[in-house]
Write an enzyme that holds these catalytic residues in place. Structure first.
Site, mmCIF file in Angstrom:
data_model
loop_
_atom_site.group_PDB
_atom_site.id
_atom_site.type_symbol
_atom_site.label_atom_id
_atom_site.label_comp_id
_atom_site.label_asym_id
_atom_site.label_seq_id
_atom_site.Cartn_x
_atom_site.Cartn_y
_atom_site.Cartn_z
ATOM 1 N N SER A 26 0.815 -1.219 0.000
ATOM 2 C CA SER A 26 0.000 0.000 0.000
ATOM 3 C C SER A 26 0.848 1.267 0.000
ATOM 4 O O SER A 26 0.467 2.286 0.566
ATOM 5 C CB SER A 26 -0.927 0.005 1.219
ATOM 6 N N ARG A 58 6.296 6.392 3.210
ATOM 7 C CA ARG A 58 6.154 7.519 4.143
ATOM 8 C C ARG A 58 7.474 7.939 4.777
ATOM 9 O O ARG A 58 7.558 9.013 5.364
ATOM 10 C CB ARG A 58 5.124 7.203 5.231
ATOM 11 N N GLU A 132 19.953 17.059 -5.221
ATOM 12 C CA GLU A 132 20.509 15.946 -4.462
ATOM 13 C C GLU A 132 21.651 15.304 -5.229
ATOM 14 O O GLU A 132 21.963 15.687 -6.364
ATOM 15 C CB GLU A 132 19.410 14.924 -4.138
ATOM 16 N N HIS A 248 22.464 4.168 1.696
ATOM 17 C CA HIS A 248 22.395 5.627 1.801
ATOM 18 C C HIS A 248 23.607 6.092 2.601
ATOM 19 O O HIS A 248 23.925 5.518 3.650
ATOM 20 C CB HIS A 248 21.111 6.060 2.500
ATOM 21 N N ARG A 296 25.232 8.247 -4.836
ATOM 22 C CA ARG A 296 25.227 7.655 -3.505
ATOM 23 C C ARG A 296 26.252 6.545 -3.326
ATOM 24 O O ARG A 296 26.856 6.408 -2.260
ATOM 25 C CB ARG A 296 23.829 7.130 -3.183
ATOM 26 N N HIS A 358 19.604 0.915 2.088
ATOM 27 C CA HIS A 358 18.561 1.895 1.783
ATOM 28 C C HIS A 358 17.599 1.451 0.693
ATOM 29 O O HIS A 358 16.382 1.516 0.871
ATOM 30 C CB HIS A 358 19.221 3.206 1.377
ATOM 31 N N GLU A 382 9.761 -0.565 -5.603
ATOM 32 C CA GLU A 382 11.094 -1.074 -5.274
ATOM 33 C C GLU A 382 11.237 -2.568 -5.517
ATOM 34 O O GLU A 382 12.337 -3.056 -5.778
ATOM 35 C CB GLU A 382 11.442 -0.752 -3.819
ATOM 36 N N ARG A 393 20.792 3.685 -7.910
ATOM 37 C CA ARG A 393 19.650 4.582 -8.131
ATOM 38 C C ARG A 393 20.036 6.045 -7.980
ATOM 39 O O ARG A 393 20.692 6.431 -7.011
ATOM 40 C CB ARG A 393 18.530 4.249 -7.135
#
Length: 547
Positions: A26, A58, A132, A248, A296, A358, A382, A393
């Site tokens: 979800s 989120r 970024e 990350h 990254r 990450h 993902e 990524r």
């Protein structure tokens, strides 16, 4: 009356439901797909193993990388966004697929905004844009400063509620139903008490997120255990690029921390913060032309090397100096609050940071509209490997991918149903309740963190495989924990199988015994499960529907 979990009869589902499309997960991809499918007239059921608003979406802080048509910048374009994506992906990005997804970004964001998502505005009335790592321009839109994922999820959950999309919370998908011809025809599920059920449907969309819980420290929530990837493998699907797990560079360091660690968004560096070691020496000086805003994999590798060569032995963190970033608390309220819980004020205190697992750049091999190698099985977000990310990524491309592919997969399901390409759910064979090999979770996380994280070599990968073999046992999948442990085990085995074969360093995959990239390895590895349940190399299966 529900059958007790410890009763052998629990192998038989005690309830059954039907739908045109079952969406497993979800988050941004799953809810976007569910909403579009329902709008197309399909009967949809969303299955999620926690509450509807939980999951990775989120927790996404940075934003959505997109070049908006109504905010055209002469210094930026979708073509430049694509070039940055190719560069970050270290030679393994599917350029056709990536251009297709990035081209769909502006319309996807426009739909999301029309449905109620609120992004931060700049002083000129346009949307504020950040920069970024790996981006050559300011193109990352954000919400709530550093709470973009939370706003995206809020808007989608609210829209799903208004549209009365059925959601089955606290249920975990276990295995796919398949017809004698191999098509998917539904899924078996367990509720929070282990009571089994079955949902028959001609189409199943996996939008179940990542696999960060393979490692001791991760930015992912506790539910990111690779369940969807394992389900796809057991259903006969191929996976690709599974060895590429992005770490990350900057999660908030807390001594002895395990599980989900607070993220310090890359946008902090985009606003001018710099990485330094304990002596105040810049970490990224001379490492990459983009410095602290390098991709990254480059930054995480540089931090890891600096920690390993720290005076007096191995250190376990460096620092992010954000003392010169104006209005930190207003721009990054989530990070500011996390620092405050440790007694830190980023305005005066350097922030202790360390890399953590990450994002999985690989996953179920799919087209840009979510079709997998198994008819009736789709994947988005993902858990899927569309080819957008390659070996690493580009920051903030993930929410964009979920929005674009989520929309497209719903349309693909509707088209496949209309064309009669999917199975009659009544022909789906109910699998005998699965017994799977499961390793002890703590042992698995320890060996994966030690031997299969940022730095890998042949001896360590072999040692990790041996530990998984020795600590494993056959277990019935009658509880959420058992399903998760089995998923982590088979996903770890697949990752190790791919990592040991890729004898080079590329993107997120760093082999200390093969430190340079090898042009002979400028290709993806595809894997599937053998009849005995072991990950083996597989030939890429041509997938229809690639734009």
């Amino acid at each position: 009356m529900s059958t007790p979990v410890n009763d052998p009869q629990a192998k038989t589902p005690v309830w059954e439901a039907r739908a045109d499309l079952v969406v497993v997960g979800s988050g941004v991809a799953g809810l976007t797909a569910a909403l579009r499918a329902q709008a197309l007239g399909l009967h949809v059921l969303v299955v999620t193993k926690a509450a509807v608003e939980d999951g990775n979406t989120r927790w996404a802080q940075g934003g959505v990388a997109v070049v908006l048509e109504d905010q055209h910048d002469l210094d930026d374009s979708v073509a430049k966004h694509a070039e940055d994506t190719f560069a970050a992906g270290a030679g393994l990005v599917d350029e056709v697929a990536a251009r297709s997804i990035l081209d769909g970004g502006p319309a996807a964001v426009a739909r999301l905004r029309a449905d109620g998502a609120k992004f931060d505005a700049a002083g000129d009335g346009l949307l504020a844009r950040g920069r970024e790592g790996g981006h050559s321009a300011f193109r990352v839109i954000h919400a709530g400063g550093d709470a973009t994922g939370a706003e995206v999820e809020r808007a989608l959950v609210a829209q799903a509620g208004q549209a009365l999309v059925p959601v089955l919370e606290h249920h975990i998908a276990v295995d796919a139903l398949r017809t004698p011809g191999g098509r998917v025809a539904g899924v078996t599920v367990l509720d929070a008490n282990g009571v089994p059920g079955v949902v028959r449907a001609p189409a199943v969309l996996l939008a179940s997120g990542g696999l960060g819980q393979l490692y001791q420290a991760t930015s992912n929530p506790e539910i990111a255990t690779g369940d969807g990837l394992a389900l796809a493998l057991r259903a006969g699907a191929t996976v690709a690029d599974i060895e590429f797990v992005q770490f990350h560079p900057t999660v908030l360091y807390t001594p002895g921390a395990r599980g989900r660690c607070p993220l310090v968004t890359e946008a902090v560096r985009g606003e001018g913060a710099t990485l330094v070691d304990a002596a105040g020496v810049p970490v990224m000086a001379g490492v990459h032309p983009l410095g602290d805003l390098a991709p990254r994999d480059v930054v995480a590798g540089a931090i890891t090397r600096r920690m390993a060569t720290a005076p007096g032995g191995v250190d376990d963190h460096v620092f992010l100096d954000a003392t010169g970033v104006p209005g930190f608390a207003r721009r990054f309220p989530t990070v500011f609050a996390a620092c405050g819980r440790l007694g830190l004020d980023p305005a005066v205190d350097p922030i202790p940071v360390t890399p953590a697992a990450h994002f999985s750049c690989g996953g179920v091999a799919t087209t840009v509209d979510g079709r997998s190698s198994v008819p009736g099985l789709y994947a988005a977000g993902e858990v899927a490997r569309t080819g957008l990310h390659g070996a690493n990524r580009l920051a903030s491309n993930s929410l964009l991918e979920g929005l674009v592919v989520g929309q497209r997969v719903a349309e693909a399901v509707a088209a496949d149903l209309a064309a009669g390409l999917l199975a009659d759910p009544a022909r789906g064979r109910l699998p005998s309740w699965t017994t799977a090999r499961t390793a002890e979770r703590d042992a698995l996380q320890r060996v994966m963190s030690r031997y299969a994280a940022i730095g890998r070599d042949a001896d360590g990968l072999a040692a990790a495989g041996s530990v998984l073999d020795l600590s494993g046992q056959d277990s019935p999948l009658w509880t959420h924990e058992a399903v998760e442990d089995a998923a982590l085990t088979v996903v770890a085995q697949a990752l190790l199988a791919a990592a040991v074969r890729r004898t080079e360093s590329r993107g997120c995959h760093v082999r200390t015994d093969f430190p340079a990239p090898d042009e002979g390895w400028r290709r993806s590895q595809h894997l599937r499960l053998s009849p005995s349940g072991q990950p083996v190399l597989a030939d890429p299966i041509p997938l229809e529907g690639v734009a």
